[in-house]
Design a protein around this motif. Structure first.
Motif, PDB file in Angstrom:
ATOM      1  N   SER A  59       0.837  -1.203   0.000  1.00  0.00           N
ATOM      2  CA  SER A  59       0.000   0.000   0.000  1.00  0.00           C
ATOM      3  C   SER A  59       0.870   1.249   0.000  1.00  0.00           C
ATOM      4  N   PHE A  60       0.219   2.369  -0.196  1.00  0.00           N
ATOM      5  CA  PHE A  60       0.848   3.678  -0.062  1.00  0.00           C
ATOM      6  C   PHE A  60      -0.058   4.490   0.842  1.00  0.00           C
ATOM      7  N   GLU A  61       0.503   5.421   1.583  1.00  0.00           N
ATOM      8  CA  GLU A  61      -0.255   6.150   2.599  1.00  0.00           C
ATOM      9  C   GLU A  61      -1.503   6.849   2.076  1.00  0.00           C
ATOM     10  N   LEU A  62      -1.521   7.273   0.818  1.00  0.00           N
ATOM     11  CA  LEU A  62      -2.690   7.968   0.279  1.00  0.00           C
ATOM     12  C   LEU A  62      -3.807   7.018  -0.151  1.00  0.00           C
ATOM     13  N   ASP A  63      -3.581   5.713  -0.074  1.00  0.00           N
ATOM     14  CA  ASP A  63      -4.627   4.750  -0.444  1.00  0.00           C
ATOM     15  C   ASP A  63      -5.817   4.803   0.507  1.00  0.00           C
ATOM     16  N   ALA A  64      -5.570   5.190   1.741  1.00  0.00           N
ATOM     17  CA  ALA A  64      -6.645   5.319   2.733  1.00  0.00           C
ATOM     18  C   ALA A  64      -6.351   6.577   3.547  1.00  0.00           C
ATOM     19  N   TYR A  65      -6.720   7.700   2.981  1.00  0.00           N
ATOM     20  CA  TYR A  65      -6.399   8.991   3.588  1.00  0.00           C
ATOM     21  C   TYR A  65      -7.647   9.594   4.214  1.00  0.00           C
ATOM     22  N   LEU A 110       3.347  14.934 -14.264  1.00  0.00           N
ATOM     23  CA  LEU A 110       2.291  15.646 -13.562  1.00  0.00           C
ATOM     24  C   LEU A 110       1.388  14.666 -12.833  1.00  0.00           C
ATOM     25  N   CYS A 111       1.982  13.950 -11.897  1.00  0.00           N
ATOM     26  CA  CYS A 111       1.186  13.058 -11.060  1.00  0.00           C
ATOM     27  C   CYS A 111       1.826  12.990  -9.692  1.00  0.00           C
ATOM     28  N   ILE A 112       1.104  12.430  -8.774  1.00  0.00           N
ATOM     29  CA  ILE A 112       1.630  12.240  -7.426  1.00  0.00           C
ATOM     30  C   ILE A 112       2.327  10.887  -7.406  1.00  0.00           C
ATOM     31  N   PHE A 113       3.569  10.870  -6.965  1.00  0.00           N
ATOM     32  CA  PHE A 113       4.336   9.631  -6.876  1.00  0.00           C
ATOM     33  C   PHE A 113       3.729   8.773  -5.777  1.00  0.00           C
ATOM     34  N   GLY A 138       4.680   6.070 -13.938  1.00  0.00           N
ATOM     35  CA  GLY A 138       5.876   5.587 -14.615  1.00  0.00           C
ATOM     36  C   GLY A 138       7.170   6.094 -14.014  1.00  0.00           C
ATOM     37  N   GLU A 139       7.145   6.469 -12.753  1.00  0.00           N
ATOM     38  CA  GLU A 139       8.341   6.998 -12.113  1.00  0.00           C
ATOM     39  C   GLU A 139       9.007   5.945 -11.239  1.00  0.00           C
ATOM     40  N   VAL A 140      10.336   5.932 -11.289  1.00  0.00           N
ATOM     41  CA  VAL A 140      11.139   5.029 -10.475  1.00  0.00           C
ATOM     42  C   VAL A 140      12.098   5.891  -9.670  1.00  0.00           C
ATOM     43  N   ARG A 141      12.106   5.690  -8.357  1.00  0.00           N
ATOM     44  CA  ARG A 141      13.055   6.403  -7.495  1.00  0.00           C
ATOM     45  C   ARG A 141      13.978   5.371  -6.856  1.00  0.00           C
ATOM     46  N   TRP A 142      15.276   5.586  -7.080  1.00  0.00           N
ATOM     47  CA  TRP A 142      16.283   4.661  -6.577  1.00  0.00           C
ATOM     48  C   TRP A 142      17.534   5.463  -6.264  1.00  0.00           C
ATOM     49  N   LEU A 143      17.806   5.662  -4.991  1.00  0.00           N
ATOM     50  CA  LEU A 143      18.929   6.494  -4.588  1.00  0.00           C
ATOM     51  C   LEU A 143      20.279   5.900  -4.966  1.00  0.00           C
ATOM     52  N   LYS A 144      20.353   4.593  -5.128  1.00  0.00           N
ATOM     53  CA  LYS A 144      21.617   3.955  -5.509  1.00  0.00           C
ATOM     54  C   LYS A 144      22.118   4.514  -6.840  1.00  0.00           C
ATOM     55  N   ALA A 145      21.211   4.759  -7.755  1.00  0.00           N
ATOM     56  CA  ALA A 145      21.557   5.365  -9.053  1.00  0.00           C
ATOM     57  C   ALA A 145      20.814   6.683  -9.124  1.00  0.00           C
TER      58      ALA A 145
END
Length: 184
Positions: A59-65, A110-113, A138-145
């Motif tokens: 889940s993500f926190e905004l799924d049940a806000y 233009l979307c919320i991650f 379609g966003e990927v966040r990966w601090l390693k790269a």
């Protein structure tokens, strides 16, 4: 006023879709496609070095806000599925990484991650990095790269997620609500 705002927004969108600038990589400037190539190299190295790779659908926190309280009703992420990759799946993931086109796009989304998938890499029992994926935008966040990822990364990861029995898109709100109703 609304017409001016619409024109300004259109100009911003058009400029975001233009040619991507160079970016700094290891202290020197390189074309954005170099960023994609380096990203793929780092991903391939991370996969190869990992003795354990765990994919989680959650889940993500905004799924049940709760708008009245101004906070999420999900205290801890709800885990819908988790899978430690087998040796065969790890090889498949490695092959996928090596075949991704290094071409990048430097545009604003233009979307919320809202990531609902994570890929955690472990070496000698220690988590070395976690890739967070939002297939909705379609966003990927990966601090390693910490580079601009290849433009097709999310599409390739989506295929991989499907191949291991998970779903890139679901009704996350409905799933979170059902789990919360069951006392999760």
């Amino acid at each position: 006023m609304n017409k001016s705002l619409a024109i300004l927004l259109a100009l911003i969108l058009v400029s975001a879709c233009g040619e991507a600038p160079d970016q700094e990589i290891d202290g020197s400037f390189a074309p954005v496609s170099e960023s994609g190539r380096r990203y793929i190299e780092i991903l391939a190295t991370e996969i190869s070095a990992a003795d354990r790779i765990v994919v989680t659908e959650h889940s993500f926190e905004l799924d049940a806000y709760d708008e009245q309280l101004g906070k999420s009703r999900i205290a801890e992420p709800i885990i819908y599925a988790t899978l430690e990759l087998s040796a065969t799946q790890k090889r498949q993931f490695s092959r996928l990484a090596s075949e991704i086109s290094p071409i990048t796009e430097d545009g604003s989304l233009l979307c919320i991650f809202e990531p609902h998938h994570s890929i955690a890499f472990y070496t000698s029992g220690i988590e070395t990095s976690v890739m967070h994926i939002c297939f909705s935008c379609g966003e990927v966040r990966w601090l390693k790269a910490n580079l601009i990822p290849p433009a097709k990364l999310d599409e390739e990861l989506s295929k991989f997620i499907l191949s291991i029995g998970m779903q890139p898109e679901r009704d996350w709100v409905e799933m979170a609500e059902a789990r919360l109703a069951d006392g999760a």
